[in-house]
Design a protein around this motif. Sequence first.
Motif, short mmCIF file in Angstrom:
data_model
loop_
_atom_site.label_atom_id
_atom_site.label_comp_id
_atom_site.label_asym_id
_atom_site.label_seq_id
_atom_site.Cartn_x
_atom_site.Cartn_y
_atom_site.Cartn_z
N ALA A 119 0.85 -1.19 0.00
CA ALA A 119 0.00 0.00 0.00
C ALA A 119 0.89 1.24 0.00
O ALA A 119 1.89 1.29 0.70
N ARG A 120 0.51 2.22 -0.80
CA ARG A 120 1.24 3.49 -0.79
C ARG A 120 0.29 4.64 -1.11
O ARG A 120 -0.68 4.46 -1.86
N LEU A 121 0.58 5.77 -0.51
CA LEU A 121 -0.22 6.99 -0.70
C LEU A 121 0.55 7.90 -1.65
O LEU A 121 1.67 8.32 -1.35
N VAL A 122 -0.06 8.21 -2.80
CA VAL A 122 0.63 8.94 -3.85
C VAL A 122 -0.30 9.99 -4.46
O VAL A 122 -1.51 10.01 -4.19
N ARG A 123 0.27 10.84 -5.30
CA ARG A 123 -0.53 11.72 -6.14
C ARG A 123 -0.65 11.07 -7.51
O ARG A 123 0.34 10.67 -8.13
N ALA A 124 -1.86 10.92 -8.00
CA ALA A 124 -2.15 10.09 -9.15
C ALA A 124 -1.62 10.68 -10.45
O ALA A 124 -1.61 11.89 -10.66
N ALA A 125 -1.23 9.78 -11.37
CA ALA A 125 -0.89 10.18 -12.73
C ALA A 125 -2.15 10.37 -13.57
O ALA A 125 -2.14 11.08 -14.57
N GLY A 126 -3.23 9.70 -13.15
CA GLY A 126 -4.51 9.85 -13.84
C GLY A 126 -4.92 8.67 -14.68
O GLY A 126 -6.07 8.58 -15.13
N ASP A 127 -3.99 7.73 -14.89
CA ASP A 127 -4.31 6.56 -15.71
C ASP A 127 -4.47 5.28 -14.90
O ASP A 127 -4.69 4.21 -15.45
N GLU A 128 -4.37 5.39 -13.58
CA GLU A 128 -4.48 4.21 -12.73
C GLU A 128 -5.92 3.67 -12.73
O GLU A 128 -6.88 4.45 -12.63
N PRO A 129 -6.12 2.36 -12.80
CA PRO A 129 -7.48 1.81 -12.75
C PRO A 129 -8.07 1.85 -11.35
O PRO A 129 -7.35 1.63 -10.36
N PHE A 130 -9.35 2.14 -11.28
CA PHE A 130 -10.08 2.16 -10.02
C PHE A 130 -11.37 1.37 -10.24
O PHE A 130 -12.24 1.77 -11.01
#
Length: 221
Positions: A119-130
Amino acid sequence: MIDDIWVDPAVRALRPDFAVLAVGAYGLRNGPTDDRSRAWLAGAAGEAVGVEDPKVEAWREAYRAFGAKPQRTRPSVDALVRRMPLPEINLVVDAYNTVSVRHGLPIGGEDLARYEGAARLVRAAGDEPFEVVEKGEPAVDHPEIGEVVWRDDRGVTCRRWNWRQCVRTRITEETTDALFLLERLAPMSLEELGAAGDELVDLLKVITPGVRVESRLIEQG
């Protein structure tokens, strides 16, 4: 598992006061809501922080800092304290919701069997699947660029810091190994964060007397 959790420097820069207490619980015997957890929920409703509590407002400020609108997508604890009586989900979720509203503290619960990587807390690139469910059918969404998200190797596990969890890793009655993420911002003290973690562990031990628990505080710096 909890030794590998990390927070990206870009999130640290956004809120230097952020800390997360990670609690791993192994060998849980979860089940449907019962009279015990109903009593926890009822008691918490009477002891819950208010929507204007500074600890809840701190999360609204954090959302605004990365471009989210907290009146539209509320931090999890903000949404919970507005939802009384608290919903009955299952024993484990009832336990952490109880602790969440009493302390004004967002708490996420994850099924470790469905996790892939750390698990990691990041700022998204925008292409990650949810992974979500829309109109009763599985669907895949994506975060906004720069959004603060929890993720693993497969994709986003929780959007907008603690707003909405993916369906893949949510805790169900079949969950046996779980990760809990207790997220702190000032003005909550680290002492209160630790006390909230202790309360959660006590409830988990009521649910499963033989549960094995470990914890780790992840601070800035």
